[in-house]
Design a protein around this motif. Structure first.
Motif, PDB file in Angstrom:
ATOM      1  N   UNK A 253       0.864  -1.182   0.000  1.00 60.35           N
ATOM      2  CA  UNK A 253       0.000   0.000   0.000  1.00 60.35           C
ATOM      3  C   UNK A 253       0.897   1.227   0.000  1.00 60.35           C
ATOM      4  N   UNK A 254       0.872   1.977  -1.095  1.00 65.19           N
ATOM      5  CA  UNK A 254       1.550   3.268  -1.135  1.00 65.19           C
ATOM      6  C   UNK A 254       0.532   4.352  -0.794  1.00 65.19           C
ATOM      7  N   UNK A 255       0.876   5.198   0.162  1.00 66.46           N
ATOM      8  CA  UNK A 255      -0.032   6.284   0.552  1.00 66.46           C
ATOM      9  C   UNK A 255       0.676   7.631   0.365  1.00 66.46           C
ATOM     10  N   UNK A 256      -0.099   8.649   0.110  1.00 65.38           N
ATOM     11  CA  UNK A 256       0.463  10.003   0.065  1.00 65.38           C
ATOM     12  C   UNK A 256      -0.544  10.982   0.659  1.00 65.38           C
ATOM     13  N   UNK A 257      -0.035  12.072   1.176  1.00 66.77           N
ATOM     14  CA  UNK A 257      -0.873  13.151   1.697  1.00 66.77           C
ATOM     15  C   UNK A 257      -0.352  14.477   1.162  1.00 66.77           C
ATOM     16  N   UNK A 258      -1.252  15.350   0.716  1.00 65.43           N
ATOM     17  CA  UNK A 258      -0.871  16.692   0.260  1.00 65.43           C
ATOM     18  C   UNK A 258      -1.915  17.695   0.746  1.00 65.43           C
ATOM     19  N   UNK A 259      -1.464  18.920   0.966  1.00 64.05           N
ATOM     20  CA  UNK A 259      -2.377  19.986   1.404  1.00 64.05           C
ATOM     21  C   UNK A 259      -3.071  20.624   0.204  1.00 64.05           C
ATOM     22  N   UNK A 260      -4.335  20.992   0.403  1.00 61.12           N
ATOM     23  CA  UNK A 260      -5.119  21.689  -0.624  1.00 61.12           C
ATOM     24  C   UNK A 260      -5.998  22.726   0.058  1.00 61.12           C
ATOM     25  N   UNK A 261      -6.591  23.596  -0.758  1.00 63.32           N
ATOM     26  CA  UNK A 261      -7.540  24.575  -0.248  1.00 63.32           C
ATOM     27  C   UNK A 261      -8.961  24.192  -0.670  1.00 63.32           C
ATOM     28  N   UNK A 262      -9.916  24.425   0.246  1.00 61.27           N
ATOM     29  CA  UNK A 262     -11.325  24.258  -0.115  1.00 61.27           C
ATOM     30  C   UNK A 262     -11.782  25.419  -0.987  1.00 61.27           C
ATOM     31  N   UNK A 263     -12.784  25.156  -1.811  1.00 64.01           N
ATOM     32  CA  UNK A 263     -13.478  26.243  -2.502  1.00 64.01           C
ATOM     33  C   UNK A 263     -14.880  25.760  -2.852  1.00 64.01           C
ATOM     34  N   UNK A 264     -15.810  26.676  -2.865  1.00 62.91           N
ATOM     35  CA  UNK A 264     -17.180  26.343  -3.255  1.00 62.91           C
ATOM     36  C   UNK A 264     -17.486  26.814  -4.671  1.00 62.91           C
ATOM     37  N   UNK A 265     -16.527  27.518  -5.259  1.00 65.60           N
ATOM     38  CA  UNK A 265     -16.723  28.072  -6.596  1.00 65.60           C
ATOM     39  C   UNK A 265     -16.411  27.015  -7.647  1.00 65.60           C
ATOM     40  N   UNK A 266     -17.326  26.796  -8.562  1.00 62.88           N
ATOM     41  CA  UNK A 266     -17.098  25.814  -9.619  1.00 62.88           C
ATOM     42  C   UNK A 266     -16.108  26.370 -10.635  1.00 62.88           C
ATOM     43  N   UNK A 267     -15.221  25.520 -11.155  1.00 64.87           N
ATOM     44  CA  UNK A 267     -14.182  25.992 -12.079  1.00 64.87           C
ATOM     45  C   UNK A 267     -14.706  26.164 -13.498  1.00 64.87           C
ATOM     46  N   UNK A 268     -13.916  26.891 -14.286  1.00 65.35           N
ATOM     47  CA  UNK A 268     -14.191  26.993 -15.715  1.00 65.35           C
ATOM     48  C   UNK A 268     -13.704  25.707 -16.381  1.00 65.35           C
ATOM     49  N   UNK A 269     -14.567  25.018 -17.095  1.00 67.01           N
ATOM     50  CA  UNK A 269     -14.200  23.747 -17.726  1.00 67.01           C
ATOM     51  C   UNK A 269     -13.387  24.029 -18.981  1.00 67.01           C
ATOM     52  N   UNK A 270     -12.163  23.464 -19.032  1.00 64.75           N
ATOM     53  CA  UNK A 270     -11.289  23.696 -20.180  1.00 64.75           C
ATOM     54  C   UNK A 270     -11.075  22.434 -21.004  1.00 64.75           C
ATOM     55  N   UNK A 271     -11.575  21.303 -20.540  1.00 63.18           N
ATOM     56  CA  UNK A 271     -11.347  20.056 -21.265  1.00 63.18           C
ATOM     57  C   UNK A 271     -12.626  19.636 -21.975  1.00 63.18           C
ATOM     58  N   UNK A 272     -12.485  19.184 -23.193  1.00 63.29           N
ATOM     59  CA  UNK A 272     -13.623  18.737 -23.980  1.00 63.29           C
ATOM     60  C   UNK A 272     -13.438  17.259 -24.317  1.00 63.29           C
ATOM     61  N   UNK A 273     -14.461  16.467 -24.036  1.00 64.23           N
ATOM     62  CA  UNK A 273     -14.431  15.050 -24.381  1.00 64.23           C
ATOM     63  C   UNK A 273     -14.892  14.922 -25.844  1.00 64.23           C
ATOM     64  N   UNK A 274     -13.946  14.874 -26.775  1.00 61.47           N
ATOM     65  CA  UNK A 274     -14.285  14.874 -28.200  1.00 61.47           C
ATOM     66  C   UNK A 274     -13.609  13.722 -28.921  1.00 61.47           C
ATOM     67  N   UNK A 275     -14.278  13.232 -29.939  1.00 63.42           N
ATOM     68  CA  UNK A 275     -13.688  12.236 -30.826  1.00 63.42           C
ATOM     69  C   UNK A 275     -13.106  12.988 -32.026  1.00 63.42           C
ATOM     70  N   UNK A 276     -11.775  13.139 -32.016  1.00 64.34           N
ATOM     71  CA  UNK A 276     -11.116  13.949 -33.036  1.00 64.34           C
ATOM     72  C   UNK A 276     -11.333  13.362 -34.428  1.00 64.34           C
ATOM     73  N   UNK A 277     -11.426  12.042 -34.516  1.00 62.34           N
ATOM     74  CA  UNK A 277     -11.556  11.398 -35.831  1.00 62.34           C
ATOM     75  C   UNK A 277     -12.859  11.778 -36.531  1.00 62.34           C
ATOM     76  N   UNK A 278     -13.877  12.185 -35.754  1.00 61.64           N
ATOM     77  CA  UNK A 278     -15.182  12.497 -36.340  1.00 61.64           C
ATOM     78  C   UNK A 278     -15.530  13.986 -36.255  1.00 61.64           C
ATOM     79  N   UNK A 279     -14.680  14.767 -35.607  1.00 63.74           N
ATOM     80  CA  UNK A 279     -15.020  16.176 -35.367  1.00 63.74           C
ATOM     81  C   UNK A 279     -14.725  17.035 -36.593  1.00 63.74           C
TER      82      UNK A 279
END
Length: 560
Positions: free
Chosen positions: A413-439
């Motif tokens: 079992x490999x474990x890791x811990x890292x610090x993060x900040x909470x936020x309630x603001x939804x992010x701007x979506x920059x990734x698109x799930x696209x099929x390049x072969x048909x787009x």
């Protein structure tokens, strides 16, 4: 009652004894307030003073002989009153020559600024410290650390200045050697960084063509065997690219140049998207793969999603690689540190070969694996876990291993811990799930691609034309400037390192000519300095080679 004559005889005896060094000799004074009584008291006091002075002188002489540093007694005007033999030996002066000198004449202080500083410090604090050089009789300079302090007499008055001066020639030489060694180490580190940068660029450029045309081949009609071969080529290319990233990241960490983003993103969506390919990899090995995100993990956080993914991918990929039978389980929990901060804990548990206890402390070192024998079954560079450890520490966390895991006979079992900040603001979506072969684009964009690599130009041209764009290609920045004057382009992809004129200069000139549409840097260099410089020169975004076709498409859709 003594007669006047007897008192005079006693006074003469007292004066004789004191004059011959018997400073303890005393006669009693009377209560009479006359001149003879005043003389007795005065001579008694003189004897006491002389006794004290003699003791002090003898004491100082013993110090003079015992001190290995140069020692001077100065008058208040900084003229030399006395010195020890060490000072005479080091400076090569006779005692009478030094007694005729002012200390300022012996110091390397042509403008007199050090002496002014010393006098001001002594006046304010009663002491001073400087590092300068003494000049010997034959005009050699001796680096010296000098302490000045006031001498106070019995009347609590300043009676002179004590100097203790230490020859620090060896110390300065050691410091010089350390500086030279550091400069050599820095030069070697810089040379290594330049080598890694150049090699990375030289490898990424053809790799971009290999991966790009492999993707394009997958868009064509192929049989099952060809699909399998193309997938193997893509996976091999991505592994090579990942190794390059690991090496460059390790170098950045060593030079303290690794930059972290503070980005608002959906951590649940990010983890799911990151682990999706590894579910298929595990199933190809007939392993059971599962992952769980606890309710304690919030929806949105502020951190660096790329570095988080790097840790997850390294640990998950290792688990699949070192497990032949059984299962892989990945889980995430969170605990609150404050109203705005949390710690994310990830655990990757496998039923693989495990790590012997004596090896567990070594596996997080660079270029190290638990089995380093030449016949080991599992390959790898030994960089992944080292980078994970450094990343978790830089993100105010840690990483570790439990092998075998609780309630399992084998595995890790490999474990890791890292610090993060909470936020309630939804992010701007920059990734698109696209099929390049048909787009296909809904309108025909006119796109200029600037790159000195013919294979990369062809790859970009074919991909963009497949998407429905009108594409123009050129080999350097100078040609690009001329074309921008002659035609209207919706978007420019600009390589950075090119002959004739590089991408920085070309983008700067194009902006000066009035072009106000999108310029995207296209480079194999992903350093923060390079990205910042692209922004300074007027570029809007940055796409690193090698890139996947979907990344190229997403970049266009993001801006157009």
């Amino acid at each position: 009652m003594l007669t006047v004559q007897q008192r005079i005889e006693d006074i003469c005896t007292l004066i004789f004894e004191v004059a011959n060094g018997n400073f303890d000799y005393r006669i009693d004074s009377t209560d009479d307030d006359d001149e003879l009584n005043a003389i007795i008291q005065g001579v008694n006091m003189l004897g006491e003073e002389l006794k004290t002075s003699t003791v002090s002188r003898d004491f100082m002489q013993s110090i003079y002989k015992g001190v290995i540093d140069m020692l001077f007694i100065l008058n208040k005007d900084l003229s030399i009153r006395s010195m020890n033999e060490v000072a005479c030996q080091i400076l090569q002066y006779k005692e009478e020559e030094l007694k005729a000198a002012n200390i300022a004449e012996l110091l390397c202080d042509p403008q007199g600024e050090l002496i002014k500083y010393v006098q001001a410090e002594i006046a304010e604090k009663g002491e001073a410290h400087i590092e300068t050089c003494f000049t010997t009789k034959d005009r050699r300079e001796i680096p010296t650390s000098i302490n000045f302090s006031q001498l106070i007499n019995n009347q609590n008055e300043v009676d002179g200045i004590l100097i203790i001066a230490r020859d620090i020639t060896e110390q300065k030489e050691a410091e010089r050697q350390l500086i030279l060694a550091k400069e050599k180490a820095d030069a070697a580190s810089e040379a290594k960084s330049r080598f890694l940068f150049n090699m990375s660029h030289e490898i990424r450029t053809p790799l971009n063509g290999i991966l790009g045309f492999t993707e394009l081949l997958k868009f064509t009609e192929t049989d099952e065997t060809q699909d399998e071969y193309l997938e193997l080529i893509l996976n091999a290319g991505k592994n090579l690219n990942r190794l390059l990233n690991d090496i460059l990241d390790l170098n950045k960490i060593e030079q303290d140049k690794l930059v972290f983003e503070k980005k608002n993103f959906s951590i649940r969506e990010n983890i799911t998207f990151c682990l999706k390919p590894y579910k298929f990899l595990a199933e190809e090995k007939e392993l059971t793969f599962s992952f769980h995100i606890d309710n304690s993990v919030p929806e949105y956080v502020i951190s660096d999603p790329t570095r988080l993914n790097q840790i997850i991918i390294n640990l998950t990929n290792n688990a699949i690689k070192f497990t032949e039978n059984g299962s892989i389980d990945v889980s995430f929990t969170a605990r609150r540190l404050s109203s705005s901060k949390m710690v994310l804990r990830g655990e990757v548990t496998d039923s693989g070969i495990g790590i012997p206890l004596e090896k567990q402390a070594l596996i997080f070192e660079s270029f190290t694996q638990s089995d380093e024998s030449t016949t080991r079954l599992y390959g790898g560079s030994g960089l992944g876990l080292s980078i994970c450890k450094k990343l978790t520490q830089l993100m105010h966390g840690d990483i570790g291993i439990i092998s075998p895991p609780v309630h399992q006979a084998q595995g890790s079992t490999f474990w890791f811990e890292i610090e993060m900040e909470y936020t309630t603001q939804s992010p701007v979506v920059e990734r698109f799930e696209l099929d390049v072969s048909k787009f296909k684009f809904k309108e025909e964009y006119n796109i200029l691609v600037v790159d000195d690599s013919d294979i990369n130009l062809l790859r970009a041209k074919v991909t963009l034309e497949h998407l429905g764009a009108e594409v123009t290609i050129v080999n350097n920045g100078k040609e690009a400037i001329q074309l921008v004057k002659e035609a209207d382009y919706d978007l420019i992809f600009m390589d950075i390192q090119m002959p004739v004129m590089d991408g920085y200069h070309a983008a700067e000139v194009i902006r000066e000519e009035g072009y106000d549409k999108v310029i995207i840097a296209l480079s194999a260099n992903a350093s923060r300095d390079c990205i910042d410089k692209c922004n300074e020169k007027g570029m809007n975004d940055y796409l690193m080679k090698p890139y996947e076709s979907v990344e190229l498409l997403n970049m266009i859709l993001k801006h157009l």
